[in-house]
Design a protein around this motif. Sequence first.
Motif, PDB file in Angstrom:
ATOM      1  N   ARG A  69       0.590  -1.043  -0.116  1.00 42.69           N
ATOM      2  CA  ARG A  69      -0.052  -0.348  -0.179  1.00 42.69           C
ATOM      3  C   ARG A  69       1.361   1.159   0.493  1.00 42.69           C
ATOM      4  NH1 ARG A  69      -2.725  -3.420   3.935  1.00 42.69           N
ATOM      5  NH2 ARG A  69      -5.468  -3.777   2.989  1.00 42.69           N
TER       6      ARG A  69
ATOM      7  N   GLU B 287       3.760   1.609  -0.656  1.00 42.10           N
ATOM      8  CA  GLU B 287       4.035   1.516  -2.715  1.00 42.10           C
ATOM      9  C   GLU B 287       3.130   2.188  -3.079  1.00 42.10           C
ATOM     10  OE1 GLU B 287       6.480  -2.088  -4.605  1.00 42.10           O
ATOM     11  OE2 GLU B 287       6.503  -1.538  -5.732  1.00 42.10           O
ATOM     12  N   LEU B 288       2.487   1.229  -3.270  1.00 36.80           N
ATOM     13  CA  LEU B 288       1.401   1.858  -4.055  1.00 36.80           C
ATOM     14  C   LEU B 288       0.900   3.710  -3.817  1.00 36.80           C
ATOM     15  CD1 LEU B 288      -1.110  -0.619  -5.515  1.00 36.80           C
ATOM     16  CD2 LEU B 288      -1.888   1.926  -4.926  1.00 36.80           C
ATOM     17  N   VAL B 289       0.999   4.631  -2.588  1.00 33.55           N
ATOM     18  CA  VAL B 289       0.669   5.548  -2.506  1.00 33.55           C
ATOM     19  C   VAL B 289       1.954   6.212  -3.039  1.00 33.55           C
ATOM     20  CG1 VAL B 289       1.060   7.453  -0.660  1.00 33.55           C
ATOM     21  CG2 VAL B 289      -0.623   5.401  -0.439  1.00 33.55           C
TER      22      VAL B 289
ATOM     23  N   ARG C 202       4.132   5.562  -5.546  1.00 36.01           N
ATOM     24  CA  ARG C 202       4.185   5.424  -6.403  1.00 36.01           C
ATOM     25  C   ARG C 202       2.859   6.285  -7.931  1.00 36.01           C
ATOM     26  NH1 ARG C 202       8.200   2.333  -8.758  1.00 36.01           N
ATOM     27  NH2 ARG C 202       8.633   0.313  -6.881  1.00 36.01           N
TER      28      ARG C 202
END
Lengths: 232, 232
Positions: free
Chosen positions: A148, A150-152, A154
């Motif tokens: 999560r 990493e997702l935020v 990127r």
Amino acid sequence: MTTGTRRRMGVEERREQLIAVALDLFSRRSPEEVSIDEIAEAAGISRPLVYHYFPGKRQLYEAALRRAAEELTARFVEPHEGPLGARLLRVMERFFDFVDEHGPGFSALMRGGPAIGSSRTSALIDGVRQAAYEQILAHLDVQQPTTRMELVIRSWISLAETTALLWLDGRPVPHAEQERVPRAELERQLVQDFAALAAVSATYDAQMAGLVRRMLADEPVGGPLRVPEPTF
Amino acid sequence: MTTGTRRRMGVEERREQLIAVALDLFSRRSPEEVSIDEIAEAAGISRPLVYHYFPGKRQLYEAALRRAAEELTARFVEPHEGPLGARLLRVMERFFDFVDEHGPGFSALMRGGPAIGSSRTSALIDGVRQAAYEQILAHLDVQQPTTRMELVIRSWISLAETTALLWLDGRPVPHAEQERVPRAELERQLVQDFAALAAVSATYDAQMAGLVRRMLADEPVGGPLRVPEPTF
């Protein structure tokens, strides 16, 4: 024996000069609008001599792009001191400087310049994104990001790219007199956006929640990571 | 006189069949991995007959992509009834359905598939983004968006794209056992992200502030446009 009035450039020096000249031209117009003749003229050398150093426009474009990628990556570097919001804001300022300096070339590239795009140019762009990602992780002092987190990070990077592209367009809405949003506002807004997206994710993820707590612990009142109170 | 046991397809019908077969193959693998031979075999016709309908793989790919773009655009359509958050959440569900169905092809395309990318494919992608933008404006009941509002909506659309791509990757972080973030969570999170980004922008822009007020006026407690209270 011939002794020119101008000093002869060495091979590496000439290559460097050509890359600098090309980067300047490719920054001001999209790649398909820049010719080898023009690059030769701007460098003050003959067209065949350009081909002596670079087999074609694509190779020269890629070398210029590599130079630009290194330059942008260098601007991400920021001392690990002081509140995170101020650090991120300084990086945003330098990012917009870069975007401003290389405007048309940056647009053409990021919009997937069909004429000259290649897997090598895509890899260069991804390398810059990866560098941005790693810098952010380092500043957040995170070694093992959750999916999560990493997702935020990127997806925020792509938000920043799109914001810069739209800012470059100045995108005048046809039916209204619109002002261009000031750069400084967007730089600050992107820092606030990062905090806002992290806060949403924090409701799903304990590591994100801890991170947001740490981010805000150091952030002064009115700092750019503090999303201002709604005015409505 | 020959009478085949199988009914002969008309020209349009055959074209449609080839597009459907190609779209299916291009959805499951990246374009460079799909051959005309394979498309011919899947369609049950000869390779020369494929070329009778499409001059080459590029044209067939573009036709398949156009079909996919129409399909995705159709999924954005949502009745103008009920709270905005629930509407946007339903669209996100259909968007992730689409992404799931066309996974590898969607990734290859959005990452700027170098092998087959062209200005026409870029235009198709931009057309889908434009359709998404216009749908959101229509649901927000806004005729004349400010530059800031346009920026929020368009940059959120790129955030949604990147989120979907990262979800597709499942991007396992190498040094940790990471779970894939559940689709439903990301769909909801994107709706919350929209609200969060709009709220940041609302501190700079009166029209955005008015919009956020209207958005939240209809939003039930616990609705997806309500950014949950931080748990930290």
